[in-house]
Design an enzyme around this catalytic site. Structure first.
Site, PDB file in Angstrom:
ATOM      1  N   ARG A 155      62.357  98.120  34.587  1.00 43.89           N
ATOM      2  CA  ARG A 155      62.859  96.930  36.078  1.00 43.89           C
ATOM      3  C   ARG A 155      62.673  97.710  36.937  1.00 43.89           C
ATOM      4  NH1 ARG A 155      61.119  92.131  36.214  1.00 43.89           N
ATOM      5  NH2 ARG A 155      62.275  90.900  37.969  1.00 43.89           N
TER       6      ARG A 155
ATOM      7  N   GLU B 128      68.445  77.245  27.705  1.00 42.31           N
ATOM      8  CA  GLU B 128      68.670  79.016  28.808  1.00 42.31           C
ATOM      9  C   GLU B 128      68.976  79.453  27.851  1.00 42.31           C
ATOM     10  OE1 GLU B 128      72.887  77.252  27.241  1.00 42.31           O
ATOM     11  OE2 GLU B 128      71.400  76.487  28.109  1.00 42.31           O
TER      12      GLU B 128
ATOM     13  N   LYS C 248      72.339  69.197  33.448  1.00 44.03           N
ATOM     14  CA  LYS C 248      73.888  70.631  32.943  1.00 44.03           C
ATOM     15  C   LYS C 248      74.510  69.668  31.687  1.00 44.03           C
ATOM     16  CE  LYS C 248      74.933  72.756  34.160  1.00 44.03           C
ATOM     17  NZ  LYS C 248      75.311  74.596  34.227  1.00 44.03           N
TER      18      LYS C 248
ATOM     19  N   ILE D 180      78.264  82.805  37.045  1.00 44.51           N
ATOM     20  CA  ILE D 180      79.435  81.890  36.073  1.00 44.51           C
ATOM     21  C   ILE D 180      79.421  80.942  35.178  1.00 44.51           C
ATOM     22  CG2 ILE D 180      78.858  79.918  37.938  1.00 44.51           C
ATOM     23  CD1 ILE D 180      82.692  82.001  36.825  1.00 44.51           C
TER      24      ILE D 180
ATOM     25  N   TYR E  70      70.650  71.619  29.528  1.00 50.09           N
ATOM     26  CA  TYR E  70      71.384  73.680  29.414  1.00 50.09           C
ATOM     27  C   TYR E  70      72.807  73.069  28.803  1.00 50.09           C
ATOM     28  CZ  TYR E  70      68.680  75.339  32.870  1.00 50.09           C
ATOM     29  OH  TYR E  70      67.255  75.694  33.926  1.00 50.09           O
TER      30      TYR E  70
ATOM     31  N   ARG F  17      70.800  66.760  40.317  1.00 46.82           N
ATOM     32  CA  ARG F  17      69.883  66.407  39.481  1.00 46.82           C
ATOM     33  C   ARG F  17      69.750  66.033  38.272  1.00 46.82           C
ATOM     34  NH1 ARG F  17      70.090  73.128  37.569  1.00 46.82           N
ATOM     35  NH2 ARG F  17      72.723  72.336  38.282  1.00 46.82           N
TER      36      ARG F  17
ATOM     37  N   LEU G 243      72.655  89.036  32.588  1.00 45.04           N
ATOM     38  CA  LEU G 243      72.366  88.065  31.710  1.00 45.04           C
ATOM     39  C   LEU G 243      72.051  88.591  30.129  1.00 45.04           C
ATOM     40  CD1 LEU G 243      72.168  85.252  30.585  1.00 45.04           C
ATOM     41  CD2 LEU G 243      69.569  85.533  31.281  1.00 45.04           C
TER      42      LEU G 243
END
Length: 371
Positions: free
Chosen positions: A203, A118, A75, A269, A94, A15, A240
Site C-alpha cells: 500500500r 460496513e 445510521k 470513532i 450501517y 442523510r 480500520l
C-alpha cells in the site's frame, strides 16, 4: 416486498436511506416503498419528489417499523428505533456494533435480521458500501482539522498551508486505506506537509507511486509513529479492522507529549476510535480538549454534507438493496457471499465473528444462519 425508509434521528444527521432515484428502481422491480414525511429534506428532496418516484408518504417512523418488511437506513438505529424492530424484519444500514453493546443487545432482543453496510465485501477484498462514506469522511478530515487548528477553537493558531515565508502545518495520517488516502490528498492540496503511516508495504508503494513527492510515506513502527505524532500539528486517525473495534494506537501518556494546540481528527470513532482519549462527539458539539490536544471525534462526519453523501451511498447500496428485496435475504446471501458477509445479527444471534468476539457473545456462523 414492502420497503420502509424512516427519517434519520441521530444528532445533525441529514442523510436518508434511499433517494428518489433508488425508490424508482425499487418500484420498477415490483416493490412498494414507504417514506417517512420530510425524510429527504436534508438532501433537498421533498415528499413530492418521492411520490413522483412511486413512494407512499407516511406520517411517522412508527408506521414504517410496524409494517415494513425491510427497513433501509443510513445510521445505526437509536434506542427508540431498535425497540420497534421485530422478528422476521430485515434491517439494512450501517451498524458499527463492536463499540456499541447497547445497540447490539437491542438488536438481539428484537429478533431482527440485520445486514451492516460496513461489513459487505467485494471480490477484491474491499468494503464497497463503506468506501463512499470513507471517501467523504477522509476528504472532510483536513477541513474540520484546519478549523480546529484555529486559535479560537483551541488549536495552535496555524494555517494548514502556511504562507510564503511561514512553514505549513505538519499532518500525519495513520492508515493508508480509503480514509487515509483521501485525507492525505486533500491535506496536500491545501498545502500541508503530509506523511502517511501504514504497515502494508504494498500500500505504501502504491501511495508513493500515486502521490510522488507531494506526500511522504512511512512504515508504521512504534518509534516512527511516536516521532511523527509528537511533531505533528494535526493527526488523522484512519485505521480500520472490518467489523471490529479500532485499535488504540495513541495512548494517554503519549498524548501528553504532543504539541499543545495540536489537533486529532479520529475518523475511526464509529468503531470506537484509534486514540485512547477519543470519545464520540456530535456536529452540535464536535470538539473537546485533553492535555492541550484538540479532539474532533464526530461519529457521523458525512452527515454534514448530506446530499453528496446520500447520493454516493445510494450508488453503492442500490444493487444490494434490490437483491435483498427481489430474492429475500436468505436467497440473496446464498447467491452472493459478499453480501452474506454483511450479516451481523439474525434471530437473536450474532453472526459476525469479530463482533461476537469483541462483545463476548457466542458466534453463529453465517452459513448456519442462512441454512
Amino acid at each position: 416486498m414492502l420497503i420502509g425508509v424512516p427519517r434519520e434521528i441521530k444528532n445533525h444527521e441529514y442523510r436518508v436511506g434511499m433517494t428518489p432515484s433508488s425508490v424508482r428502481e425499487a418500484v420498477a422491480h415490483g416493490h412498494k416503498v414507504i417514506i417517512e414525511t420530510n425524510a429527504g429534506n436534508g438532501i433537498g428532496c421533498s415528499d413530492a419528489d418521492y411520490q413522483a418516484a412511486g413512494a407512499s408518504i407516511v406520517d411517522s417512523a412508527a408506521e414504517i417499523f410496524a409494517t415494513a418488511e425491510m427497513v433501509v437506513k443510513v445510521k445505526e438505529p437509536q434506542k427508540v428505533e431498535y425497540e420497534q424492530l421485530r422478528e422476521g424484519q430485515l434491517l439494512f444500514t450501517y451498524l458499527h456494533l463492536a463499540p456499541d453493546p447497547a445497540q447490539t443487545e437491542g438488536l438481539i432482543k428484537s429478533g431482527v435480521t440485520a445486514i451492516a453496510y460496513e461489513t459487505v465485501t467485494d471480490r477484491n477484498g474491499g468494503l464497497p458500501l463503506l468506501a463512499p462514506m470513507s471517501e467523504v469522511a477522509g476528504r472532510m478530515a483536513p477541513q474540520v482539522g484546519a478549523a480546529a487548528l484555529q486559535k479560537a477553537n483551541g488549536g495552535r493558531g496555524m494555517l494548514l498551508g502556511g504562507v510564503p515565508g511561514v512553514s505549513p502545518a505538519k499532518v500525519v495520517v495513520i492508515g493508508g486505506g480509503v480514509v487515509g488516502t483521501n485525507a492525505a490528498r486533500i491535506a496536500a492540496g491545501m498545502g500541508a506537509d503530509v506523511t502517511i503511516l501504514d504497515k502494508n508495504i504494498k500500500r505504501l508503494t502504491y501511495l508513493d507511486d500515486v502521490f510522488g513527492p507531494r506526500i511522504k510515506t512511512q512504515y508504521a513502527t512504534i518509534d516512527d509513529t511516536e516521532s511523527l505524532v509528537y511533531d505533528a500539528d494535526m493527526v488523522v486517525g484512519a485505521v480500520l479492522i472490518p467489523g471490529a473495534a479500532a485499535p488504540k494506537l495513541i495512548r494517554r501518556e503519549q498524548l501528553a507529549k504532543m504539541k499543545p494546540g495540536s489537533v486529532i481528527v479520529d475518523v475511526a470513532i464509529d468503531q470506537g476510535g484509534c486514540f485512547e482519549t477519543s470519545k464520540a462527539t456530535t456536529h452540535a458539539d464536535p470538539i473537546y480538549i485533553v492535555d492541550d490536544v484538540v479532539h474532533y471525534c464526530v461519529a457521523n462526519m458525512p452527515g454534514a454534507v448530506a446530499r453528496t453523501s446520500t447520493f454516493a451511498l445510494n450508488n453503492a447500496t442500490l444493487p444490494f438493496m434490490l437483491a435483498l428485496a427481489d430474492k429475500g435475504w436468505k436467497k440473496a446471501c446464498q447467491d452472493d457471499a459478499h453480501l452474506a458477509a454483511g450479516l451481523n445479527v439474525h434471530n437473536g444471534r450474532i453472526t459476525y465473528e469479530a463482533v461476537a468476539r469483541e462483545l463476548g457473545y457466542d458466534h453463529l456462523p453465517v452459513e448456519k444462519a442462512i441454512a
